[in-house]
Scaffold this active site. Structure first.
Site, PDB file in Angstrom:
ATOM      1  N   ILE A 204       1.144   8.057  -3.749  1.00 50.20           N
ATOM      2  CA  ILE A 204       0.749   8.791  -4.966  1.00 50.20           C
ATOM      3  C   ILE A 204      -0.194   9.931  -4.595  1.00 50.20           C
TER       4      ILE A 204
ATOM      5  N   ILE B 220     -13.013   5.837   4.279  1.00 47.56           N
ATOM      6  CA  ILE B 220     -13.920   5.974   3.129  1.00 47.56           C
ATOM      7  C   ILE B 220     -15.158   5.095   3.276  1.00 47.56           C
TER       8      ILE B 220
ATOM      9  N   ALA C  76      -6.607   3.075  -0.730  1.00 51.32           N
ATOM     10  CA  ALA C  76      -6.630   1.636  -0.965  1.00 51.32           C
ATOM     11  C   ALA C  76      -5.616   0.957  -0.067  1.00 51.32           C
TER      12      ALA C  76
ATOM     13  N   THR D 167      -5.049   0.158 -11.319  1.00 47.59           N
ATOM     14  CA  THR D 167      -3.736  -0.429 -11.575  1.00 47.59           C
ATOM     15  C   THR D 167      -3.733  -1.315 -12.821  1.00 47.59           C
ATOM     16  N   ASP D 168      -2.538  -1.514 -13.377  1.00 41.04           N
ATOM     17  CA  ASP D 168      -2.422  -2.444 -14.512  1.00 41.04           C
ATOM     18  C   ASP D 168      -2.529  -3.902 -14.055  1.00 41.04           C
ATOM     19  N   GLU D 169      -2.428  -4.140 -12.725  1.00 40.55           N
ATOM     20  CA  GLU D 169      -2.445  -5.524 -12.237  1.00 40.55           C
ATOM     21  C   GLU D 169      -3.786  -6.211 -12.462  1.00 40.55           C
TER      22      GLU D 169
ATOM     23  N   TYR E 175      -5.053  -8.498  -3.892  1.00 41.97           N
ATOM     24  CA  TYR E 175      -4.998  -7.050  -4.157  1.00 41.97           C
ATOM     25  C   TYR E 175      -5.610  -6.730  -5.516  1.00 41.97           C
TER      26      TYR E 175
ATOM     27  N   LYS F 162      -9.045  -4.602  -6.580  1.00 46.82           N
ATOM     28  CA  LYS F 162      -9.024  -3.405  -7.439  1.00 46.82           C
ATOM     29  C   LYS F 162      -9.915  -3.634  -8.674  1.00 46.82           C
TER      30      LYS F 162
ATOM     31  N   ASN G 165       4.595   2.695  -9.956  1.00 42.12           N
ATOM     32  CA  ASN G 165       5.118   4.040  -9.689  1.00 42.12           C
ATOM     33  C   ASN G 165       6.339   3.961  -8.789  1.00 42.12           C
TER      34      ASN G 165
ATOM     35  N   PRO H  28      16.410  -8.094  -0.927  1.00 44.27           N
ATOM     36  CA  PRO H  28      15.684  -9.332  -1.220  1.00 44.27           C
ATOM     37  C   PRO H  28      15.086  -9.354  -2.629  1.00 44.27           C
TER      38      PRO H  28
ATOM     39  N   TYR I 126      12.806 -11.584  -5.115  1.00 39.53           N
ATOM     40  CA  TYR I 126      11.905 -12.739  -5.110  1.00 39.53           C
ATOM     41  C   TYR I 126      12.219 -13.651  -6.307  1.00 39.53           C
TER      42      TYR I 126
HETATM   43  P1  NAD Z   1      -0.412   3.802  -0.436  1.00 36.62           P
HETATM   44  O1  NAD Z   1      -0.596   2.489   0.229  1.00 36.62           O
HETATM   45  O2  NAD Z   1       0.892   4.496  -0.352  1.00 36.62           O
HETATM   46  O3  NAD Z   1      -1.503   4.841   0.113  1.00 36.62           O
HETATM   47  C1  NAD Z   1      -2.836   4.478   0.347  1.00 36.62           C
HETATM   48  C2  NAD Z   1      -3.462   5.567   1.219  1.00 36.62           C
HETATM   49  O4  NAD Z   1      -4.851   5.235   1.427  1.00 36.62           O
HETATM   50  C3  NAD Z   1      -2.831   5.662   2.631  1.00 36.62           C
HETATM   51  O5  NAD Z   1      -2.597   7.005   2.950  1.00 36.62           O
HETATM   52  C4  NAD Z   1      -3.876   5.054   3.541  1.00 36.62           C
HETATM   53  O6  NAD Z   1      -3.853   5.605   4.858  1.00 36.62           O
HETATM   54  C5  NAD Z   1      -5.163   5.396   2.799  1.00 36.62           C
HETATM   55  N1  NAD Z   1      -6.256   4.485   3.145  1.00 36.62           N
HETATM   56  C6  NAD Z   1      -6.228   3.126   3.139  1.00 36.62           C
HETATM   57  N2  NAD Z   1      -7.427   2.637   3.500  1.00 36.62           N
HETATM   58  C7  NAD Z   1      -8.236   3.717   3.722  1.00 36.62           C
HETATM   59  C8  NAD Z   1      -9.594   3.863   4.107  1.00 36.62           C
HETATM   60  N3  NAD Z   1     -10.368   2.788   4.343  1.00 36.62           N
HETATM   61  N4  NAD Z   1     -10.105   5.101   4.238  1.00 36.62           N
HETATM   62  C9  NAD Z   1      -9.326   6.202   4.019  1.00 36.62           C
HETATM   63  N5  NAD Z   1      -8.029   6.116   3.662  1.00 36.62           N
HETATM   64  C10 NAD Z   1      -7.497   4.892   3.503  1.00 36.62           C
HETATM   65  O7  NAD Z   1      -0.851   3.573  -1.944  1.00 36.62           O
HETATM   66  P2  NAD Z   1      -0.289   4.221  -3.292  1.00 36.62           P
HETATM   67  O8  NAD Z   1       0.860   3.440  -3.767  1.00 36.62           O
HETATM   68  O9  NAD Z   1      -0.159   5.666  -3.114  1.00 36.62           O
HETATM   69  O10 NAD Z   1      -1.517   3.916  -4.268  1.00 36.62           O
HETATM   70  C11 NAD Z   1      -2.609   4.825  -4.362  1.00 36.62           C
HETATM   71  C12 NAD Z   1      -3.619   4.271  -5.333  1.00 36.62           C
HETATM   72  O11 NAD Z   1      -3.017   4.104  -6.614  1.00 36.62           O
HETATM   73  C13 NAD Z   1      -4.168   2.899  -4.941  1.00 36.62           C
HETATM   74  O12 NAD Z   1      -5.538   2.870  -5.241  1.00 36.62           O
HETATM   75  C14 NAD Z   1      -3.399   1.934  -5.817  1.00 36.62           C
HETATM   76  O13 NAD Z   1      -4.153   0.781  -6.076  1.00 36.62           O
HETATM   77  C15 NAD Z   1      -3.179   2.768  -7.065  1.00 36.62           C
HETATM   78  N6  NAD Z   1      -1.979   2.441  -7.851  1.00 36.62           N
HETATM   79  C16 NAD Z   1      -0.761   2.361  -7.247  1.00 36.62           C
HETATM   80  C17 NAD Z   1       0.388   2.115  -8.028  1.00 36.62           C
HETATM   81  C18 NAD Z   1       1.761   2.030  -7.403  1.00 36.62           C
HETATM   82  O14 NAD Z   1       2.708   1.666  -8.075  1.00 36.62           O
HETATM   83  N7  NAD Z   1       1.942   2.378  -6.138  1.00 36.62           N
HETATM   84  C19 NAD Z   1       0.262   1.942  -9.408  1.00 36.62           C
HETATM   85  C20 NAD Z   1      -1.014   2.025  -9.984  1.00 36.62           C
HETATM   86  C21 NAD Z   1      -2.124   2.285  -9.199  1.00 36.62           C
HETATM   87  O1  DAU Z   2       1.637  -2.461 -11.301  1.00 36.31           O
HETATM   88  C1  DAU Z   2       1.086  -1.505 -10.420  1.00 36.31           C
HETATM   89  C2  DAU Z   2       1.223  -2.009  -9.004  1.00 36.31           C
HETATM   90  O2  DAU Z   2       2.611  -1.879  -8.663  1.00 36.31           O
HETATM   91  C3  DAU Z   2       0.351  -1.257  -8.000  1.00 36.31           C
HETATM   92  O3  DAU Z   2      -0.992  -1.484  -8.305  1.00 36.31           O
HETATM   93  C4  DAU Z   2       0.637  -1.729  -6.569  1.00 36.31           C
HETATM   94  O4  DAU Z   2      -0.100  -0.962  -5.641  1.00 36.31           O
HETATM   95  C5  DAU Z   2       2.119  -1.556  -6.309  1.00 36.31           C
HETATM   96  O5  DAU Z   2       2.428  -2.072  -5.015  1.00 36.31           O
HETATM   97  C6  DAU Z   2       2.944  -2.295  -7.370  1.00 36.31           C
HETATM   98  O6  DAU Z   2       2.792  -3.726  -7.234  1.00 36.31           O
HETATM   99  P1  DAU Z   2       4.037  -4.726  -7.379  1.00 36.31           P
HETATM  100  O7  DAU Z   2       3.706  -5.989  -6.676  1.00 36.31           O
HETATM  101  O8  DAU Z   2       4.476  -4.828  -8.795  1.00 36.31           O
HETATM  102  O9  DAU Z   2       5.152  -3.857  -6.576  1.00 36.31           O
HETATM  103  P2  DAU Z   2       6.281  -4.281  -5.544  1.00 36.31           P
HETATM  104  O10 DAU Z   2       7.130  -3.070  -5.339  1.00 36.31           O
HETATM  105  O11 DAU Z   2       5.717  -4.951  -4.336  1.00 36.31           O
HETATM  106  O12 DAU Z   2       7.115  -5.351  -6.353  1.00 36.31           O
HETATM  107  C7  DAU Z   2       7.722  -5.034  -7.599  1.00 36.31           C
HETATM  108  C8  DAU Z   2       8.432  -6.275  -8.094  1.00 36.31           C
HETATM  109  O13 DAU Z   2       9.545  -6.543  -7.228  1.00 36.31           O
HETATM  110  C9  DAU Z   2       7.575  -7.529  -8.043  1.00 36.31           C
HETATM  111  O14 DAU Z   2       7.914  -8.360  -9.148  1.00 36.31           O
HETATM  112  C10 DAU Z   2       7.975  -8.208  -6.746  1.00 36.31           C
HETATM  113  C11 DAU Z   2       9.432  -7.830  -6.615  1.00 36.31           C
HETATM  114  N1  DAU Z   2       9.929  -7.688  -5.223  1.00 36.31           N
HETATM  115  C12 DAU Z   2       9.229  -6.883  -4.374  1.00 36.31           C
HETATM  116  C13 DAU Z   2       9.655  -6.703  -3.077  1.00 36.31           C
HETATM  117  C14 DAU Z   2       8.857  -5.845  -2.114  1.00 36.31           C
HETATM  118  C15 DAU Z   2      11.111  -8.284  -4.845  1.00 36.31           C
HETATM  119  O15 DAU Z   2      11.761  -8.998  -5.638  1.00 36.31           O
HETATM  120  N2  DAU Z   2      11.550  -8.115  -3.562  1.00 36.31           N
HETATM  121  C16 DAU Z   2      10.860  -7.350  -2.651  1.00 36.31           C
HETATM  122  O16 DAU Z   2      11.286  -7.262  -1.479  1.00 36.31           O
END
Ligand code: NAD
Ligand code: DAU
Length: 345
Positions: free
Chosen positions: A11, A57, A80, A124-126, A150, A154, A180, A205, A207
């Site tokens: 993101i 950070i 994160a 996050t909504d989690e 996780y 958060k 996202n 896969p 789950y």
């Molecule tokens: P990501 O894992 O793709 O990216 C995380 C980034 O943070 C990486 O580039 C990593 O190198 C960097 N990082 C990790 N630890 C660090 C540290 N100690 N110092 C400096 N950099 C560091 O994550 P993302 O999916 O892009 O998520 C970004 C943010 O948005 C997170 O805070 C996550 O909780 C939040 N978020 C993600 C989602 C989602 O669906 N992916 C949804 C809601 C909120």
């Molecule tokens: O809701 C926001 C969160 O969404 C963010 O805060 C997290 O950073 C982001 O990783 C994401 O968390 P989820 O656990 O929901 O995402 P993930 O893609 O890991 O899994 C989405 C759903 O799919 C979940 O119900 C688990 C399932 N899953 C996931 C993987 C990786 C599978 O069934 N098979 C898989 O291999």
């Protein structure tokens, strides 16, 4: 000038690319862990409005130096550990980056005398826990009830951010967003994993029973929402961000397979033949749903993409960017997957 943390991740890189394209200058602090990739920022190479700094950070002296040197008007905090499965295997790093790291940034931000400074914590909504099929969606008033290491880390960070506003008057903002998807997401998360495995002819896969529900938001819509919160949100407030697009995991798998059947038909079969039910994630939250009426009402944001349009763009992006996928799935990432997921592929 804004200071972004984690801007080489999924993101964060989408946000930085959009911010620079809109004329903003960005200092991007990222430690380039397994999820951070400069390849995602290749379009900004040589651009004077993007300064990349490799660092942690938790390194308070570095954060202090960057604030003093660049005098940013805001800090947008993405950095994160973000993957729930990894937090189950090893929660320590989640506490370090997500809790201690956020604390470090807050401490340095508190000491920084920047005028009209704002601190946006991307959450996050989690943190709200798990819903049943009939529960109403999470609002900003839903009590926190995190279930995974996780989400607990958060939630802890969000509580610190809230306390720094309440106690010290730091102008903080918190956003709580749903799942996202879109370009530049590492194929450890569901949607890019499905695309990546399908194209490689590997198992898809799922789950447990695959009936867990997530709300899906296209990443560019999330980035636009974050800009709205950063520019127009009220300090001390939290904003829920969602796509109004609840799907079971099986529906997501079906949608990805149908798109791939259309865009890149599989020789000798259908992609859905690769679906494999595997052992469930421990403590797997059943359902997330977001009520984003506050940000829609107060800041005038709403998602532009539907799940169908966003997913099509996403699949097309992965089909066109096999080189990026190859780069980010090699090295330490590949080693971890081999060690921890050997049984399922
Ligand atoms: P990501 O894992 O793709 O990216 C995380 C980034 O943070 C990486 O580039 C990593 O190198 C960097 N990082 C990790 N630890 C660090 C540290 N100690 N110092 C400096 N950099 C560091 O994550 P993302 O999916 O892009 O998520 C970004 C943010 O948005 C997170 O805070 C996550 O909780 C939040 N978020 C993600 C989602 C989602 O669906 N992916 C949804 C809601 C909120
Ligand atoms: O809701 C926001 C969160 O969404 C963010 O805060 C997290 O950073 C982001 O990783 C994401 O968390 P989820 O656990 O929901 O995402 P993930 O893609 O890991 O899994 C989405 C759903 O799919 C979940 O119900 C688990 C399932 N899953 C996931 C993987 C990786 C599978 O069934 N098979 C898989 O291999």
């Amino acid at each position: 000038m804004i200071l972004v943390t984690g801007g080489a991740g999924f993101i964060g890189s989408n946000f930085v690319l959009a911010a620079v394209a809109a004329g903003e200058s960005v200092v991007n602090l990222d430690k380039l862990g397994y999820a951070g990739h400069l390849e995602s920022l290749a379009a900004l190479e040589g651009n004077p409005r993007h300064v990349f700094v490799k660092g942690d950070i938790c390194d308070r002296a570095l954060v202090r130096k960057l604030l003093a040197q660049h005098q940013p008007r805001a800090l947008v905090h993405f950095a994160a550990e973000s993957h729930v499965d990894r937090s189950i295997h090893g929660p320590g790093e989640f506490v370090q980056t997500n809790v201690v790291g956020t604390f470090s940034l807050l401490e340095e931000a508190r000491a920084y005398p920047g005028k009209n400074f704002r601190f946006l914590n991307v959450s996050t909504d989690e943190v709200f826990g798990s819903l049943t099929e009939t529960d109403p969606a999470f609002t900003e008033k839903t009590p926190y009830a995190p279930n995974s290491p996780y989400s607990a880390s958060k939630a802890a960070a969000d509580h610190l951010v809230r306390a720094y506003h309440h106690t010290y008057g730091l102008p903080t903002l918190i956003s709580n967003c749903s799942n996202n998807y879109g370009p530049l997401q590492l194929p450890e998360k569901l949607i890019p994993l499905l695309i990546h495995n399908a194209l490689a002819g590997k198992a898809l896969p799922v789950y447990g029973d695959g009936k867990n529900v997530r709300d899906w938001l296209y990443v560019e819509d999330h980035c636009k929402a974050l800009s709205a919160v950063l520019e127009r949100g009220a300090p001390g407030e939290t904003y829920n961000i969602g796509g109004n697009s609840e799907k079971t995991n099986l529906e997501v798998v079906e949608a990805v397979c149908s798109l791939l059947d259309e865009l890149k038909p599989r020789a000798g079969g259908r992609y859905r033949d690769l679906v494999t039910h595997v052992k469930d994630r421990p403590g797997h939250d059943r359902r997330y749903a977001i009520d984003s009426s506050k940000i829609q009402r107060e800041l005038g944001w709403k998602p532009a993409e539907s799940f169908a349009s966003g997913l099509k763009k996403t699949v097309q992006w992965y089909l066109a960017n096999a080189d990026w996928v190859k780069k980010v799935t090699s090295g330490t990432y590949a080693d971890w997957v081999k060690k921890n997921y050997a049984a399922r592929s």
